[in-house]
Design an enzyme around this catalytic site. Structure first.
Site, PDB file in Angstrom:
ATOM      1  N   SER A 175      45.988  52.825  34.050  1.00  0.00           N
ATOM      2  CA  SER A 175      45.665  54.239  33.860  1.00  0.00           C
ATOM      3  C   SER A 175      45.477  54.891  35.222  1.00  0.00           C
ATOM      4  O   SER A 175      46.405  54.908  36.024  1.00  0.00           O
ATOM      5  CB  SER A 175      44.414  54.382  32.982  1.00  0.00           C
ATOM      6  OG  SER A 175      44.161  55.730  32.680  1.00  0.00           O
ATOM      7  N   THR A 176      44.277  55.381  35.516  1.00  0.00           N
ATOM      8  CA  THR A 176      44.035  56.098  36.769  1.00  0.00           C
ATOM      9  C   THR A 176      44.381  55.224  37.969  1.00  0.00           C
ATOM     10  O   THR A 176      43.899  54.110  38.096  1.00  0.00           O
ATOM     11  CB  THR A 176      42.557  56.518  36.861  1.00  0.00           C
ATOM     12  OG1 THR A 176      42.181  57.192  35.668  1.00  0.00           O
ATOM     13  CG2 THR A 176      42.338  57.440  38.054  1.00  0.00           C
ATOM     14  N   HIS A 201      48.837  55.412  31.081  1.00  0.00           N
ATOM     15  CA  HIS A 201      48.325  56.641  30.478  1.00  0.00           C
ATOM     16  C   HIS A 201      48.902  57.850  31.216  1.00  0.00           C
ATOM     17  O   HIS A 201      48.616  58.070  32.395  1.00  0.00           O
ATOM     18  CB  HIS A 201      46.794  56.694  30.560  1.00  0.00           C
ATOM     19  CG  HIS A 201      46.135  55.636  29.736  1.00  0.00           C
ATOM     20  ND1 HIS A 201      44.851  55.192  29.991  1.00  0.00           N
ATOM     21  CD2 HIS A 201      46.554  54.936  28.651  1.00  0.00           C
ATOM     22  CE1 HIS A 201      44.524  54.267  29.100  1.00  0.00           C
ATOM     23  NE2 HIS A 201      45.536  54.092  28.290  1.00  0.00           N
ATOM     24  N   MET A 294      40.431  53.984  34.314  1.00  0.00           N
ATOM     25  CA  MET A 294      39.107  54.347  33.844  1.00  0.00           C
ATOM     26  C   MET A 294      38.978  54.014  32.358  1.00  0.00           C
ATOM     27  O   MET A 294      39.940  54.144  31.605  1.00  0.00           O
ATOM     28  CB  MET A 294      38.871  55.841  34.082  1.00  0.00           C
ATOM     29  CG  MET A 294      37.490  56.344  33.694  1.00  0.00           C
ATOM     30  SD  MET A 294      37.239  58.046  34.266  1.00  0.00           S
ATOM     31  CE  MET A 294      38.542  58.896  33.374  1.00  0.00           C
ATOM     32  N   ASP A 297      40.346  50.820  27.639  1.00  0.00           N
ATOM     33  CA  ASP A 297      41.563  50.618  26.865  1.00  0.00           C
ATOM     34  C   ASP A 297      42.318  49.394  27.389  1.00  0.00           C
ATOM     35  O   ASP A 297      42.568  49.272  28.581  1.00  0.00           O
ATOM     36  CB  ASP A 297      42.466  51.853  26.946  1.00  0.00           C
ATOM     37  CG  ASP A 297      43.664  51.760  26.022  1.00  0.00           C
ATOM     38  OD1 ASP A 297      43.549  51.122  24.955  1.00  0.00           O
ATOM     39  OD2 ASP A 297      44.722  52.333  26.356  1.00  0.00           O
TER      40      ASP A 297
END
Length: 354
Positions: A175-176, A201, A294, A297
């Site tokens: 993600s991030t 993401h 972050m 997930d």
């Protein structure tokens, strides 16, 4: 009590500046220290009180957001959340923003902006909080790694060999900070690497451009996944933004199912959806990797993969931009190995074995 996260809002829209300022100011632990209509005004304000996080538009007068972002990252690296309209040319600009060092992107529409910002308040606050925890030194190392040469392959495949077997499968969730981390990892893989499926993401309409960019930089083929597509050695399939991706077995082959559905762990695509399907479809023939991001997930899905006999890897804290998803996976004992970013490519080529 911890000091509040100080935020500078930079956007040429007065509506955006007003609404974003109001929404962030209501959130506990966040303080908006200023708002500016363009980067030059912002720099004047920031030099008097430098923020912890910047929210930044892309298309602005006097200096565009990409130029400003590059200037900030070169002179005084600061976490930046880009608030951009991702349509047409804007999507390419947003891709450039992530490549230049933006931590994350909030998609804003061309119409109904004020109501959208209110609806997306939780995402905006979460993005700012995640950005405040970002390890920008790791972000810089990811960029350096992406320029490294691919790992040597044992041998180049014979003509047509890539379609012969998909027995092994690699699943990656991030993600991030993941756009830079994926570039660093995939850019070092040879064409003999087993088929790879990825959930990053990202907003809808963004993953196609991201895949195109990676495809130009990597020896492996990188595509935005389409429903029913085969997973092949030397091919990387990235889940489309706004759709879940799962893997199923079809005879000797792996196929991806791309479908709509409710968000899982507040995300669509969700890493957990992918990892759980890989645990069922591939079991011990799979390798799961959870990287910077972050939230949590993918952590439970990686645990299911390990319980099914798969090799599993989590990125270590020092090389993560945000050590959220890997941290949760490690807490659940889902990760067989914990590796720095620079060692993940060799783990993928070697099947995850020590």
């Amino acid at each position: 009590m911890a000091d509040p996260i100080r935020v500078m809002v930079v956007d040429d829209s007065a509506v955006v500046r007003q609404v974003v300022t109001e929404l962030l100011s209501r959130a506990p632990g966040i303080e908006v220290v200023g708002a500016a209509a363009d980067p030059l005004f912002a720099l004047d304000r920031m030099n008097k009180a430098w923020p912890d996080v910047i929210t930044l538009d892309v298309e602005m007068p006097r200096m565009d957001g990409i130029t400003f972002l590059k200037k900030i990252m070169a002179e005084r690296p600061t976490p930046v959340v880009v608030c951009s309209t991702l349509t047409g040319k804007g999507s390419e600009t947003a891709m450039q923003a992530l490549a230049a060092g933006a931590v994350s992107i909030i998609t804003k529409p061309t119409l109904g902006l004020k109501s959208f910002l209110h609806d997306a308040a939780d995402d905006l606050v979460a993005a700012v909080r995640g950005a405040a925890r970002a390890n920008l030194r790791a972000l810089g190392r990811s960029g350096a790694l992406s320029a490294a040469r691919p790992l040597a392959a044992a041998a180049e495949p014979a003509a047509g060999a890539m379609a012969e077997t998909t027995d092994r499968l690699i699943a990656i969730g991030t993600s991030t900070g993941g756009t830079q981390a994926l570039e660093a990892v995939l850019g070092r893989l040879p064409r003999t690497t087993p088929g790879i499926v990825v959930v990053q993401h990202m907003p809808e309409k963004f993953t196609a451009l991201f895949a195109q960019r990676l495809d130009q930089l990597c020896a492996v083929e990188v595509l935005e996944a389409a429903d029913g597509q085969r997973v092949l050695p030397g091919r990387v399939l990235i889940a489309p933004g706004g759709r879940h991706m799962a893997v199923r077995r079809s005879g000797a082959h792996y196929i991806v199912d791309v479908r709509d559905g409710p968000p899982v762990n507040r995300h669509k695509p969700s890493v957990d959806v992918l990892f759980r399907s890989v645990a069922r479809a591939a079991g011990r023939n799979a390798l799961g990797v959870i990287m910077t991001g972050m939230g949590d997930d993918g952590a439970r899905g990686l645990k299911e993969m390990r319980d099914a006999g798969a090799r599993t890897v989590a990125q270590d804290e020092a090389s993560c931009v945000v050590f959220g998803m890997p941290k949760e996976a490690i807490r659940l004992d889902a990760a067989e190995r914990i590796l720095p970013l620079e060692r993940i490519p060799e783990a993928l080529v070697g099947g995850g074995r020590p």
